[in-house]
Design an enzyme around this catalytic site. Structure first.
Site, mmCIF file in Angstrom:
data_model
loop_
_atom_site.group_PDB
_atom_site.id
_atom_site.type_symbol
_atom_site.label_atom_id
_atom_site.label_comp_id
_atom_site.label_asym_id
_atom_site.label_seq_id
_atom_site.Cartn_x
_atom_site.Cartn_y
_atom_site.Cartn_z
ATOM 1 C CG ASP A 62 9.375 -5.179 8.487
ATOM 2 O OD1 ASP A 62 8.501 -5.387 9.355
ATOM 3 O OD2 ASP A 62 9.394 -4.167 7.755
ATOM 4 C CG HIS A 162 2.312 -10.713 2.105
ATOM 5 N ND1 HIS A 162 2.915 -10.508 3.326
ATOM 6 C CD2 HIS A 162 3.156 -10.195 1.177
ATOM 7 C CE1 HIS A 162 4.074 -9.886 3.140
ATOM 8 N NE2 HIS A 162 4.240 -9.683 1.850
ATOM 9 C CB CYS A 249 5.186 -13.450 8.731
ATOM 10 S SG CYS A 249 3.531 -12.965 8.463
HETATM 11 C C1 CIR Z 1 6.129 -5.777 6.002
HETATM 12 O O1 CIR Z 1 5.348 -4.876 5.708
HETATM 13 O O2 CIR Z 1 6.885 -6.270 5.177
HETATM 14 C C2 CIR Z 1 6.163 -6.275 7.422
HETATM 15 N N1 CIR Z 1 5.904 -5.178 8.317
HETATM 16 C C3 CIR Z 1 5.165 -7.380 7.640
HETATM 17 C C4 CIR Z 1 5.489 -8.613 6.855
HETATM 18 C C5 CIR Z 1 4.582 -9.743 7.167
HETATM 19 N N2 CIR Z 1 4.969 -10.897 6.450
HETATM 20 C C6 CIR Z 1 4.131 -11.793 5.972
HETATM 21 O O3 CIR Z 1 2.925 -11.642 6.043
HETATM 22 N N3 CIR Z 1 4.652 -12.833 5.338
#
Ligand code: CIR
Length: 256
Positions: A62, A162, A249
């Site tokens: 990730d 989030h 992200c």
């Molecule tokens: C997770 O579940 O941590 C990652 N697959 C996705 C993270 C996405 N990040 C974000 O929205 N800031």
């Protein structure tokens, strides 16, 4: 140039082992994800941002989602402690990159927080209390930031990963919001544009100066944004959306 810098990391070849909370696993085409990520980097550059592109990490599926490892403010940065165990070691790498730019504070156990849960509006930080981020993190952030003139406010998030899946800033005093996932009352004094109800994931946009970078997957909400006079650069972010990632992200944008 804008004086803005963005930290990014290329997509891990192990992206198919990413964490998933609210989505069913679907195959992610790594090459397509890389191509879309390059388009995103170009969108940042087109808005005058200097982009740092870190190398992909096979061991950290990730790690393209750099936003979760830190919160960068004008006068300091907070290195987070991500809620998912598979993501905890991402922060050391980002701390090294941010060290030349900012004084660093470090979130400590038992606190956990993902940067995706932290919405910064001026001197106010809104922190989503979610499956990844807890009240201990809010209290540690208050300890770091109150002396610097910031306030830190917990906000309950339901139905999504989030806080910034549910709400992001799209103008000086203006938030784009999915009101089914977060209550507008948590953001006193702000104005709102609601997403189109047919596009649940449409509340995530990256604000860069007076433009936003915005996914092409949400045409109905895009009409609402354009009707409000917001200028946008559209990107196809569909491959990383399968990893539960959105556009904020993939970068840490801050004043150099
Ligand atoms: C997770 O579940 O941590 C990652 N697959 C996705 C993270 C996405 N990040 C974000 O929205 N800031």
């Amino acid at each position: 140039m804008t004086g803005l810098i963005a930290i990014t990391r290329q997509v891990s070849p192990a992206i198919n082992q990413c964490e998933l909370t609210h989505l069913e696993r679907q195959p992610i085409d790594w090459q397509r994800a890389q191509a879309q990520h390059r388009e995103y980097v170009e969108a940042l550059r087109s808005l005058g941002v200097e982009v740092v592109s870190l190398l992909p990490r096979l061991d950290l599926p990730d790690s393209v989602f750099v936003e979760d490892a830190a919160v960068v403010l004008d006068d300091c940065a907070i290195i987070t402690r991500p809620g998912a165990d598979s993501r905890k070691s991402e922060t050391d790498l980002i701390a090294q990159v941010l060290f030349p730019y900012r004084r660093l504070f470090h979130i400590q156990a038992p606190a956990t927080v993902d940067g995706g849960d932290v919405l910064v509006v001026g001197k106010r930080l809104f922190v989503g209390i979610s499956s990844r981020s807890n009240q201990d993190a809010v209290e540690q952030m208050q300890g770091f930031l109150t002396p610097l003139g910031y306030t830190v406010h917990p906000v309950k998030v339901t139905g999504c990963l989030h806080l910034k899946s549910a709400v992001t800033q799209v103008g000086e005093n203006l938030l784009l919001v999915n009101p089914t996932w977060v209550d507008r009352d948590g953001f006193p004094g702000m104005q709102f544009i609601d997403i189109d109800p047919s596009e649940a994931y449409a509340a995530n946009a990256v604000l860069v100066g007076d433009h936003i970078i915005y996914p092409s997957a949400f045409p109905q909400t895009r009409k609402r944004l354009e009707a409000a006079g917001i200028k946008l650069v559209a990107v196809d972010a569909s491959e990383l959306a399968k990893a539960e990632g959105a556009v904020t992200c993939c970068s840490l944008v801050f004043n150099k």
